[in-house]
Design an enzyme around this catalytic site. Structure first.
Site, PDB file in Angstrom:
ATOM      1  N   PRO A   2      96.722 -56.356  71.519  1.00 50.21           N
ATOM      2  CA  PRO A   2      96.908 -57.472  70.587  1.00 50.21           C
ATOM      3  C   PRO A   2      96.088 -58.683  71.037  1.00 50.21           C
ATOM      4  CG  PRO A   2      99.030 -56.614  71.362  1.00 50.21           C
ATOM      5  CD  PRO A   2      97.959 -55.958  72.182  1.00 50.21           C
ATOM      6  N   GLU A   3      95.252 -59.178  70.165  1.00 48.02           N
ATOM      7  CA  GLU A   3      94.463 -60.375  70.435  1.00 48.02           C
ATOM      8  C   GLU A   3      95.087 -61.548  69.675  1.00 48.02           C
ATOM      9  OE1 GLU A   3      92.112 -60.700  72.539  1.00 48.02           O
ATOM     10  OE2 GLU A   3      91.525 -58.652  73.014  1.00 48.02           O
ATOM     11  N   HIS A  91     110.463 -46.712  73.315  1.00 42.63           N
ATOM     12  CA  HIS A  91     109.817 -47.931  73.816  1.00 42.63           C
ATOM     13  C   HIS A  91     110.332 -49.219  73.166  1.00 42.63           C
ATOM     14  CE1 HIS A  91     107.183 -45.079  75.705  1.00 42.63           C
ATOM     15  NE2 HIS A  91     106.659 -44.702  74.565  1.00 42.63           N
ATOM     16  N   ARG A 151      77.727 -73.966  84.503  1.00 47.81           N
ATOM     17  CA  ARG A 151      78.088 -72.565  84.590  1.00 47.81           C
ATOM     18  C   ARG A 151      76.856 -71.678  84.485  1.00 47.81           C
ATOM     19  NH1 ARG A 151      83.361 -71.425  83.892  1.00 47.81           N
ATOM     20  NH2 ARG A 151      82.594 -69.535  84.896  1.00 47.81           N
TER      21      ARG A 151
END
Ligand code: ZN
Length: 270
Positions: A2-3, A91, A151
């Protein structure tokens, strides 16, 4: 996994069913998730009304007068609305029963998810390290440009760091870099301000589109068929190694960047 869009879809799916309802019982069938569920959580929640449901990154926050329950779906978790007559599925680890008989169930095959309790979410280290939400104005080109200055790592890895911005998972990083024409291995600090504009816009568009598409599967999601309401977006590069680019017909290339599968068009992205 799941994002952010799936978590937002979960939130929109469950909210109308449980907001401002009172929990009569919480039942724990399997307390060992990523962290053990607090044994006293059922008594803390009993008789308590959900005042609000919000999202921060991939964490759902259920607001009560006496604290906040924080839910993370981990690698394989989902939440679904059922009735008490619906049998438990394999589950199903936790369920909450409400005063009108509605049941909320948390299912998580791999048990990397979490159900936590806190009185001060801003002090919860899991939440306090999170950068801005990608769909808010706090995430903009000037912000990104500043944060990338020092960065030297590849932009693909840097843009996926939660302290920089939350919610840019691997698929979304790949697709956003394609849409903004930026090579995934380009050192982050070499992005020009206009490239930051393009990348920020692409990230917002990709995530918003995914949330909209998630909305179309919402009916299935809350109809308790046991399947999470995840969805596949039309993908330009992700998973398309050696297939032709939709824009220029070059072959999509695949490399590993920081152990993560990375796909790009060598012609469209530089
Ligand atoms: Zn191309």
């Amino acid at each position: 996994m799941p994002e952010l869009p799936e978590v937002e879809t979960s939130l929109r799916g469950i909210r109308p069913h449980i907001l401002e309802k009172t929990i009569t019982q919480m039942r724990i069938y399997h307390p060992k998730l990523r962290w053990d569920i607090l044994p006293e959580l059922p008594s803390l929640l009993s008789g308590r009304k959900i005042n609000a449901i919000t999202r921060r990154g991939k964490y759902l926050l259920l607001h009560f007068a006496n604290g906040y329950m924080v839910i993370h779906l981990g690698m394989s978790g989902n939440l679904r609305i059922t009735g008490i007559q619906d049998p438990l599925l394999k589950h199903d680890h936790v369920e909450w029963e409400f005063d009108d008989g509605t049941i909320l169930r948390f299912n998580d095959q791999r048990r990397f998810g979490a159900v936590l309790w806190t009185q001060t979410p801003e002090q919860l280290s899991l939440l306090s390290i999170l950068g801005p939400e990608p769909l808010t104005e706090d995430f903009n080109a000037a912000y990104l440009f500043n944060r990338l200055k020092n960065r030297s790592g590849p932009i693909k890895s840097v843009i996926m760091e939660n302290p920089l911005v939350v919610g840019v998972g691997n698929i979304y990083a790949n697709e956003s870099l394609f849409l903004s024409g930026i090579h995934p291995l380009k050192p982050a600090k070499t992005l020009a301000l206009n490239e930051c504009h393009l990348l920020v816009d692409a990230i917002k568009n990709v995530l918003e589109k995914a949330i909209q598409q998630g909305g179309t599967t919402l009916r299935d999601f809350v109809n308790a068929d046991g399947k999470p309401g995840y969805f596949q977006q039309t993908l330009n590069v992700y998973g398309r190694k050696n297939q032709t680019c939709h824009r220029c017909h070059s072959r999509i290339e695949h490399v590993k960047v920081g152990q993560r599968a990375t796909f790009f068009c060598p012609n469209c992205q530089n």
